[in-house]
Design a protein around this motif. Structure first.
Motif, PDB file in Angstrom:
ATOM      1  N   GLY A 182       0.768  -1.233   0.000  1.00 16.50           N
ATOM      2  CA  GLY A 182       0.000   0.000   0.000  1.00 16.50           C
ATOM      3  C   GLY A 182       0.801   1.285   0.000  1.00 16.50           C
ATOM      4  N   GLU A 183       2.126   1.206   0.020  1.00 10.04           N
ATOM      5  CA  GLU A 183       2.966   2.404   0.056  1.00 10.04           C
ATOM      6  C   GLU A 183       3.745   2.548  -1.244  1.00 10.04           C
ATOM      7  N   LEU A 184       3.579   3.692  -1.899  1.00 15.14           N
ATOM      8  CA  LEU A 184       4.294   3.968  -3.142  1.00 15.14           C
ATOM      9  C   LEU A 184       5.765   4.219  -2.838  1.00 15.14           C
ATOM     10  N   ARG A 185       6.645   3.455  -3.491  1.00 15.37           N
ATOM     11  CA  ARG A 185       8.076   3.600  -3.265  1.00 15.37           C
ATOM     12  C   ARG A 185       8.648   4.712  -4.138  1.00 15.37           C
ATOM     13  N   GLU A 186       9.683   5.361  -3.604  1.00 17.91           N
ATOM     14  CA  GLU A 186      10.406   6.338  -4.413  1.00 17.91           C
ATOM     15  C   GLU A 186      11.167   5.613  -5.514  1.00 17.91           C
ATOM     16  N   ARG A 187      11.258   6.280  -6.662  1.00 19.44           N
ATOM     17  CA  ARG A 187      12.045   5.699  -7.738  1.00 19.44           C
ATOM     18  C   ARG A 187      13.533   5.872  -7.446  1.00 19.44           C
ATOM     19  N   PRO A 188      14.331   4.828  -7.682  1.00 16.19           N
ATOM     20  CA  PRO A 188      15.773   4.937  -7.407  1.00 16.19           C
ATOM     21  C   PRO A 188      16.413   6.013  -8.276  1.00 16.19           C
ATOM     22  N   ARG A 189      17.344   6.734  -7.684  1.00 16.15           N
ATOM     23  CA  ARG A 189      18.109   7.744  -8.413  1.00 16.15           C
ATOM     24  C   ARG A 189      19.548   7.714  -7.912  1.00 16.15           C
ATOM     25  N   THR A 190      20.287   6.695  -8.319  1.00 15.46           N
ATOM     26  CA  THR A 190      21.687   6.575  -7.916  1.00 15.46           C
ATOM     27  C   THR A 190      22.553   6.549  -9.166  1.00 15.46           C
ATOM     28  N   GLY A 191      23.836   6.781  -8.984  1.00 15.40           N
ATOM     29  CA  GLY A 191      24.742   6.743 -10.114  1.00 15.40           C
ATOM     30  C   GLY A 191      24.753   5.390 -10.788  1.00 15.40           C
ATOM     31  N   ILE A 192      24.681   4.310  -9.994  1.00 12.87           N
ATOM     32  CA  ILE A 192      24.693   2.976 -10.571  1.00 12.87           C
ATOM     33  C   ILE A 192      23.383   2.704 -11.291  1.00 12.87           C
TER      34      ILE A 192
END
Length: 285
Positions: A256-266
Motif C-alpha cells: 500500500g505504500e508507493l516507493r520512491e524511484r531509485p536515483r543513484t549513479g549505478i
C-alpha cells in the motif's frame, strides 16, 4: 565513534582499491591461454564500480606491447561498465596482450603503484573467455565485498505504468544487492499484460545472462522495461523465469505504500545501458 559502512566505502572511492585472491585465474584469446595466475588481484581504479583482474606480468603467457589510453577528464562521477576500459583514473601505462600469432589482442594497463609492482590490469571484455579455477565466469570478476541475497516474500507488490496496472503479486522474490536498489522479481503469471521478448541481452557476474521484455501500457509501447534470467547461474537458481521491472521508470507500490524511484549513479548506468529514456516512462503528474 560510529560510521556507516557505505560512508566508509565511499571515503575511499577516489583511491585505487585492491584485494589479492588465491583463485587460479586464466584468460583466453581464441583457444589460447594467454594469462595463467594464482597471484591475481582484484582491482578497482578510482571511481570504478566493478573490479578487473590484475596479474604479475610474468603470468602473462603472451607478448605485451604498448597500447593507447583515453584520458580521464574526471567529469563522470562513476566509471560504470559502459565507460571503456581504456579510460583510466589510476597512474600507469597503457599496453595490450597479443596472441602468439599476433592476430588477436586485448587491452591492458601497467599499474604504477607501489602496492602492485609489476602488475598488469586486464580488460575483461577484451578476452574471449575467463576461468576461475575450472569454472567460466561472465561479465566481470565478482567483488568479494558485494552480496546478492534472494528472499521469498509475501509482500503485496503492484506495478503501474502511467496508472495502468501491469503486474500484481503476493509472492515476489526480493533481491537485495550491495549498493543497488532493491528489486522485486515476480512470477510471470502475475504480469497482467502481454510480454513480448526482445533481442536485447546483458550479462551479470552474479546472476548470468538477462533476457529483456517489452509491453504496451499507458497507450504506448514500452521497450525493454523488464528482464528475466531464464538460465541463471547456479547461485541464483531461485530467480529462474521470474521477471523484474526497472523501478526507475515504473510506479511500485508495496503493501500500500508507493516507493520512491531509485536515483543513484549505478541506477543511471543500468538505465543508460538498457537504452531506456526517462521521457518514455516518466511518472504522470
Amino acid at each position: 565513534m560510529t560510521i556507516r559502512l557505505r560512508d566508509h566505502m565511499m571515503g575511499v572511492w577516489e583511491q585505487l582499491r585492491y584485494e589479492f585472491t588465491e583463485k587460479r585465474v586464466r584468460a583466453l584469446l581464441g583457444d589460447e591461454v594467454v594469462v595463467d595466475s594464482d597471484r591475481a588481484a582484484l582491482v578497482l581504479e578510482p571511481r570504478r564500480v566493478v573490479p578487473s583482474y590484475a596479474v604479475p606480468a610474468d603470468d602473462v603467457l603472451a607478448n605485451i606491447e604498448p597500447g593507447a589510453s583515453a584520458p580521464d577528464d574526471g567529469r563522470s562521477p562513476v566509471l560504470h561498465p559502459g565507460i571503456p576500459f581504456n579510460v583510466h583514473s589510476a597512474p600507469g601505462e597503457a599496453c595490450a596482450v597479443l596472441s602468439k600469432d599476433g592476430s588477436r589482442r586485448a587491452d591492458a594497463f601497467r599499474l604504477d603503484d607501489p602496492a602492485l609492482p609489476g602488475y598488469v590490469l586486464l580488460d575483461f571484455a577484451g578476452f574471449d573467455a575467463w576461468n576461475e579455477e575450472s569454472e567460466r565466469i561472465v561479465s566481470h570478476p565478482r567483488d568479494p565485498y558485494h552480496r546478492v541475497d534472494v528472499r521469498e516474500s509475501n509482500r503485496h507488490v503492484r506495478i503501474e505504468i502511467d496508472r495502468d496496472l501491469v503486474a500484481e503479486s503476493r509472492r515476489p522474490r526480493v533481491v537485495f544487492e550491495t549498493n543497488l536498489p532493491v528489486r522485486f522479481y515476480l512470477p510471470r503469471d502475475d504480469v497482467r499484460v502481454e510480454l513480448r521478448p526482445s533481442e536485447r541481452r546483458t550479462s551479470c557476474a552474479y546472476k548470468g545472462e538477462a533476457s529483456y521484455w517489452s509491453l504496451d501500457a499507458g497507450g504506448r509501447h514500452r521497450t525493454d522495461v523488464l528482464w528475466s534470467y531464464e538460465n541463471p547461474l547456479p547461485d541464483m537458481a531461485a530467480l529462474t523465469g521470474l521477471v523484474a521491472f526497472f523501478d526507475e521508470f515504473v510506479d511500485v507500490t508495496v503493501d500500500g505504500e508507493l516507493r520512491e524511484r531509485p536515483r543513484t549513479g549505478i541506477s543511471k548506468a543500468i538505465i543508460e545501458g538498457a537504452g531506456i529514456s526517462p521521457g518514455e516512462l516518466a511518472r504522470p503528474d
